[in-house]
Design an enzyme around this catalytic site. Structure first.
Site, short mmCIF file in Angstrom:
data_model
loop_
_atom_site.label_atom_id
_atom_site.label_comp_id
_atom_site.label_asym_id
_atom_site.label_seq_id
_atom_site.Cartn_x
_atom_site.Cartn_y
_atom_site.Cartn_z
N ARG A 63 15.40 -17.57 9.87
CA ARG A 63 15.13 -17.13 8.49
C ARG A 63 15.81 -15.81 8.12
NH1 ARG A 63 10.80 -19.39 5.69
NH2 ARG A 63 10.39 -17.40 4.68
N HIS A 93 -12.95 -2.19 -8.51
CA HIS A 93 -13.11 -0.75 -8.75
C HIS A 93 -12.61 -0.41 -10.16
CE1 HIS A 93 -12.26 3.58 -8.54
NE2 HIS A 93 -13.26 3.60 -7.68
N ASP A 146 -10.46 8.27 -5.98
CA ASP A 146 -11.85 7.98 -6.30
C ASP A 146 -12.48 7.03 -5.28
OD1 ASP A 146 -11.70 9.57 -8.54
OD2 ASP A 146 -11.46 7.92 -9.96
#
Length: 402
Positions: free
Chosen positions: A93, A207, A360
């Protein structure tokens, strides 16, 4: 919003709910917040965040080794006679995949974008959560450098006290996040004397910051369609597919991706019709469907010829967005079947809303004091990989002390 919540939390609460006393004294050590920079001196990291992903070959010369590691990973692609078959597939590949990377600039940009995201994240964290700082980000790729195992050694050398395994796949799959967590478990089965305490951010599909970043990018791209067709656009959320045999064991990935889609459409107030579709199928076995290219052809036949592609399970550009979505589907398939307007929403990359979301997510994790999600304790009901159970025992056993 989170910053305001954080201001109401005292340092004593964080010390009680988290892992590290605010008054802990940390030895000085040489390193910088950027993993490749060896020339900066700052305080040793109290919290190290390893950002987990598959990675991508930086140059075309890296393609073969990338593919070899990928096809040798039994967590991702279990093969008969894998040690023999994997090298054969990788060699076969490599030329075709090298051609694809040449068309997108000669290599994957995922390391560059992860560096950008990590740097922004830790700068925010040092301000948001000084009690758990300094923070340093690390990159742990499964199939290319920096490899997860090498990064773990660097974290030990840097003197990290609390290590957070932060998956960069918002939606959990045993083939992606699971594989990375298994790699961490296997590494520490071969080493002794580690003093790092571990916790895990193993999923974050809904989220608020992630959802907002996706929604903003969709709104921005919709405005680029001709005004007279903007209301007629179909939003096509595209995610990497999975073999149905993996889904059949109970892998939560398709449901968590769907949860992200629903959250984003709720944020958009369901302004446009939409579908969740799947890309990157490999081989003859059945995978999650419908496939993205077939969906484009199907919509063309139905007369829905204004399409917006949204990569909903990727947090930065790489081969699946830049080549598969942009060149193959939008550049060739759409033209061949008569699509009038097709665009692709920007990836999250250096989006400031997304970088704030990363900070966050980590900050909320630190405040919670929880070592992992409740879901991580639950194996797939038809799991056939014994390492998955041992990995969970490892991370549960590393629960940081309160």
């Amino acid at each position: 919003m989170l910053l305001e919540v954080w201001k109401t939390v005292s340092s004593k609460y964080v010390a009680a709910a988290g892992w590290l006393a605010p008054s802990s004294r940390i030895p000085t050590q040489r390193f910088s917040t950027k993993p490749d920079d060896k020339h900066a001196y700052i305080t040793a990291p109290k919290t190290g965040i390893i950002m987990l992903n598959l990675g991508g070959p930086k140059t075309t010369q890296d393609v073969h080794d990338f593919l070899l590691r990928l096809f040798l990973d039994k967590d991702l692609i279990p093969l008969p006679a894998q040690s023999w078959l994997a090298p054969w597939i990788a060699k076969r590949r490599t030329p075709r995949i090298q051609e694809q990377y040449e068309k997108i600039g000669g290599g994957s940009p995922i390391k560059m974008w992860t560096d950008t995201q990590g740097e922004g994240m830790v700068k925010l964290l040092d301000k948001m959560s000084p009690q758990t700082g300094p923070h340093k980000y690390y990159i742990g790729f499964r199939y290319t450098h920096p490899l997860t195992e090498d990064t773990l050694n660097q974290m030990e050398k840097d003197g990290v006290q609390h290590a957070i395994a932060f998956t960069q796949y918002p939606q959990y799959s045993c083939s992606t996040t699971g594989s990375s967590l298994n790699a961490i478990y296997r590494h520490f089965q071969k080493t002794t004397g580690s003093k790092m305490k571990w916790s895990v951010i193993d999923r974050w599909p809904v989220h608020n910051g992630l959802v907002q970043a996706f929604a903003n990018n969709i709104k921005a791209e919709l405005k680029k369609f001709p005004k007279d067709v903007q209301d007629d656009v179909v939003i096509v959320f595209s995610a990497h597919s999975l073999p149905l045999k993996v889904v059949g064991r109970g892998d939560p990935y398709p449901y968590e991706v769907a949860a992200t889609v629903q959250a984003v459409m709720h944020q958009l107030e369901y302004s446009h019709p939409y579908r969740l579709v799947w890309q990157s199928k490999v081989g003859p076995l059945p995978w999650l469907s419908p496939q993205t290219d077939e969906v484009i052809k199907g919509f063309a036949k139905l007369g829905r010829k204004n399409l917006l592609l949204v990569p909903i399970a990727f947090t930065s550009d790489h081969i699946e967005t830049l080549h598969e979505l942009d060149l193959e589907y939008a550049g060739v398939v759409a033209k061949e079947c008569g699509i009038t307007n097709i665009r692709r929403a920007a990836s999250l990359n250096d989006n400031p809303v997304f970088i704030q979301a990363l900070a966050d997510v980590v900050n909320e994790h630190l405040i919670s004091g929880k070592p992992h999600s409740v879901q991580l304790t639950l194996r797939c009901p038809m799991c056939i990989n014994p390492v998955c159970g041992k990995m969970r025992e490892f991370f549960c056993g590393h629960t940081p002390k309160k």
